[in-house]
Design an enzyme around this catalytic site. Structure first.
Site, PDB file in Angstrom:
ATOM      1  N   LYS A 105      -1.117  -1.057  -4.340  1.00  0.00           N
ATOM      2  CA  LYS A 105      -2.227  -0.403  -3.980  1.00  0.00           C
ATOM      3  C   LYS A 105      -1.727   0.932  -3.860  1.00  0.00           C
ATOM      4  CE  LYS A 105      -4.713   0.261   0.638  1.00  0.00           C
ATOM      5  NZ  LYS A 105      -5.532  -0.587   1.616  1.00  0.00           N
ATOM      6  N   SER A 135       0.804  -1.238  -0.008  1.00  0.00           N
ATOM      7  CA  SER A 135       0.057  -0.355  -0.094  1.00  0.00           C
ATOM      8  C   SER A 135       1.003   1.236   0.122  1.00  0.00           C
ATOM      9  CB  SER A 135      -0.881  -0.094   1.314  1.00  0.00           C
ATOM     10  OG  SER A 135      -1.660   1.169   1.389  1.00  0.00           O
ATOM     11  N   ASP A 139      -6.956   3.414  -3.144  1.00  0.00           N
ATOM     12  CA  ASP A 139      -7.858   3.305  -1.663  1.00  0.00           C
ATOM     13  C   ASP A 139      -8.108   4.815  -1.362  1.00  0.00           C
ATOM     14  OD1 ASP A 139      -8.857   2.898   0.759  1.00  0.00           O
ATOM     15  OD2 ASP A 139      -7.199   1.991   1.531  1.00  0.00           O
ATOM     16  N   ASP A 160     -13.884  -1.159   3.220  1.00  0.00           N
ATOM     17  CA  ASP A 160     -12.912  -1.327   4.181  1.00  0.00           C
ATOM     18  C   ASP A 160     -13.603  -0.944   5.620  1.00  0.00           C
ATOM     19  OD1 ASP A 160     -10.969  -0.846   6.461  1.00  0.00           O
ATOM     20  OD2 ASP A 160      -9.456   0.056   4.803  1.00  0.00           O
ATOM     21  N   LYS A 191      -9.950  -6.437   8.211  1.00  0.00           N
ATOM     22  CA  LYS A 191      -8.994  -6.093   9.199  1.00  0.00           C
ATOM     23  C   LYS A 191      -9.625  -6.483  10.578  1.00  0.00           C
ATOM     24  CE  LYS A 191      -7.295  -1.685   6.909  1.00  0.00           C
ATOM     25  NZ  LYS A 191      -7.475  -0.419   6.752  1.00  0.00           N
ATOM     26  N   GLY A 204      -4.354  -4.038   6.301  1.00  0.00           N
ATOM     27  CA  GLY A 204      -3.156  -3.631   7.133  1.00  0.00           C
ATOM     28  C   GLY A 204      -3.471  -2.408   7.903  1.00  0.00           C
ATOM     29  N   LYS A 257      -2.611   4.957  -2.557  1.00  0.00           N
ATOM     30  CA  LYS A 257      -3.858   6.056  -1.790  1.00  0.00           C
ATOM     31  C   LYS A 257      -4.173   6.945  -2.958  1.00  0.00           C
ATOM     32  CE  LYS A 257      -4.092   3.698   2.176  1.00  0.00           C
ATOM     33  NZ  LYS A 257      -5.230   3.219   2.847  1.00  0.00           N
ATOM     34  N   GLU A 278     -11.272   1.146  -3.337  1.00  0.00           N
ATOM     35  CA  GLU A 278     -11.432   0.883  -2.096  1.00  0.00           C
ATOM     36  C   GLU A 278     -11.954   2.014  -1.365  1.00  0.00           C
ATOM     37  OE1 GLU A 278      -8.145  -0.962  -0.061  1.00  0.00           O
ATOM     38  OE2 GLU A 278      -8.953  -0.830   2.159  1.00  0.00           O
TER      39      GLU A 278
HETATM   40  O1  OSB Z   1      -7.079   2.047   4.545  1.00  0.00           O
HETATM   41  O2  OSB Z   1      -6.084   0.460   4.388  1.00  0.00           O
HETATM   42  C1  OSB Z   1      -6.178   1.413   4.832  1.00  0.00           C
HETATM   43  C2  OSB Z   1      -2.872   2.323   6.807  1.00  0.00           C
HETATM   44  C3  OSB Z   1      -3.505   3.001   7.917  1.00  0.00           C
HETATM   45  C4  OSB Z   1      -4.775   3.334   7.792  1.00  0.00           C
HETATM   46  C5  OSB Z   1      -5.856   2.591   6.935  1.00  0.00           C
HETATM   47  C6  OSB Z   1      -5.066   1.790   5.759  1.00  0.00           C
HETATM   48  C7  OSB Z   1      -3.949   1.642   5.816  1.00  0.00           C
HETATM   49  C8  OSB Z   1      -3.088   1.157   4.801  1.00  0.00           C
HETATM   50  C9  OSB Z   1      -1.822   0.361   5.386  1.00  0.00           C
HETATM   51  O3  OSB Z   1      -3.297   0.830   3.441  1.00  0.00           O
HETATM   52  C10 OSB Z   1      -1.321  -1.018   4.562  1.00  0.00           C
HETATM   53  C11 OSB Z   1      -0.502  -1.545   5.395  1.00  0.00           C
HETATM   54  O4  OSB Z   1      -0.354  -1.977   6.633  1.00  0.00           O
HETATM   55  O5  OSB Z   1       0.584  -1.955   4.893  1.00  0.00           O
HETATM   56 MG    MG Z   2      -8.522   0.919   3.401  1.00  0.00          MG
END
Ligand code: OSB
Ligand code: MG
Length: 380
Positions: free
Chosen positions: A165, A139, A193, A243, A267, A295, A167, A218
């Site tokens: 992924k 991510s 995401d 999520d 999660k 994660g 952001k 996402e």
């Molecule tokens: O939305 O998936 C998410 C990290 C912190 C808060 C929200 C998210 C995330 C990640 C991290 O995308 C993914 C990782 O732990 O590598």
């Molecule tokens: Mg997410």
């Protein structure tokens, strides 16, 4: 097999990320992580991690609210209780206590580690896992411009990650995703995401993402917005994945019924632990909805819990599971989490429980706050 916890130690450690991680709602540089060390009357010790962040920008919880909830309301419910199986812990913690899922999950998941060690089983097996390797995904946080992001994505793909992924947020979306797709070519599993950064009124804007063949988008809309996600899904070719919105089994059922999304990110921290995660996994499996393990920038302890969960059969897409070195100069477990040449993380099946050793000396060095509950607690 019965759980009978006599002591739980809460510690807060500070673990600096190798680089800041930016999502639409905020940025994190140094993780403040709460760790739980749970001791059973028979001497078995288990570990877990609370995934709540420092700020309430992902859910309403933070490490400080979780600490308060555990100390005041949740830990007293499990200490010195006779618990027949860890799948009972969530109900015990949830009765008449609303929310605080990450605090509940930390305790519940620690109970699973204790119980797995008592049963002599790897946590994966205790949960019903069927795989011995799980695919990695990365991510990548919001970057300064599309070129930087595309280079990051290329480097990650070259390292072996099975899913990329990125952001996104308004102002850093279409051009950013286009740059990555152009850089990686059409066949790489790519997704975006948004962490709730958009409104339904942005549907036409988001529909521009359809041309990039994302495996999913996402959580574009708000966490309570199942109805609007359904309306958005009707206007997009790209499958939506939820999520933040999926906080329990019923919310997963609602998503399926309303067609608010076609994929679920599970999660365990967000939903209150493994029992509910397994429930969501099963509901989705029956409806043909793939799930994957999200994660929360976990340390090696939380990662162990995620890897075990991701070994269940319906975790059919690569999760946000990266090796330790993606996050930390040095992790708090040994061996550290690594990926093999095929971009897979190995599920530790060689010993009971989480399957990695907790580096207690390192944890003590990183600890900034510590409280003991039950046996060993200061007499007040
Ligand atoms: O939305 O998936 C998410 C990290 C912190 C808060 C929200 C998210 C995330 C990640 C991290 O995308 C993914 C990782 O732990 O590598
Ligand atoms: Mg997410």
């Amino acid at each position: 097999m019965t759980l009978h916890l006599v002591s739980i130690t809460l510690r807060e450690i500070h673990l600096p990320l190798k680089e800041p991680f930016r999502i639409s709602s905020g940025v994190v540089k140094d993780r403040r992580i709460a760790l739980l060390e749970l001791t059973d009357a028979d001497g078995t010790v288990g570990w877990s991690e609370c995934v709540a962040g420092e700020q309430p920008n992902y859910s309403s919880e933070t490490i400080d609210t979780a600490w308060h909830a555990m100390k005041e309301w949740l830990l007293p419910r499990v200490l010195d209780a006779e618990i027949a199986h860890p799948d009972r812990v969530f109900a015990l913690l949830d009765r008449n206590i609303r929310g605080h899922n990450m605090a509940k999950a930390a305790i519940e998941m620690g109970c699973w580690d204790v119980a797995a060690r008592q049963a002599g089983l790897p946590l994966s097996k205790m949960l019903g896992g069927t795989r011995d390797r799980v695919p990695t995904g990365i991510s990548i946080g919001i970057q300064a411009n599309p070129q930087v992001l595309a280079q990051r994505a290329r480097a990650a793909y070259a390292q072996g990650y099975r899913k990329i992924k990125v952001k996104i947020e308004p102002g850093s979306d279409i051009d950013f995703v286009r740059a990555v797709r152009t850089e990686l070519g059409p066949s790489v599993h790519l997704m975006a995401d948004a962490n709730s950064a958009y409104k339904l009124a942005d549907a036409d804007h988001l529909a521009q993402l359809d041309e990039f063949d994302l495996i999913m988008l996402e959580q574009p809309l708000g966490r309570e917005d199942l109805v609007r996600h359904a309306k958005l899904q009707q206007r997009l070719k790209t499958p939506l994945c939820l999520d933040e919105s999926i906080t329990d089994v019923e919310r997963a059922e609602d998503m399926i019924e309303l067609k608010s999304g076609r994929i679920v990110n599970i999660k365990p921290g967000r939903v209150g632990g493994f029992a509910i995660s397994k429930g969501i996994h099963d509901v989705c499996e029956r409806s043909g909805i793939p799930v994957w393990c999200g994660g929360m920038l976990e340390s090696g302890i939380g990662r162990a819990h995620n890897v075990a969960l991701a070994s269940l059969p319906n975790f059919s897409l690569p999760g946000d599971l990266s090796p330790s070195s993606r996050y930390w100069a040095r992790d708090i477990v040994s061996p550290e989490w690594t990926m093999d040449a095929d971009g897979m993380v190995h599920v530790p099946l060689g010993k009971p429980g989480i399957g990695v050793d907790v580096d207690l000396d390192r944890i003590e060095d990183l600890t900034v706050r510590r409280e003991v509950f039950g046996v060993g607690a200061p007499v007040s």
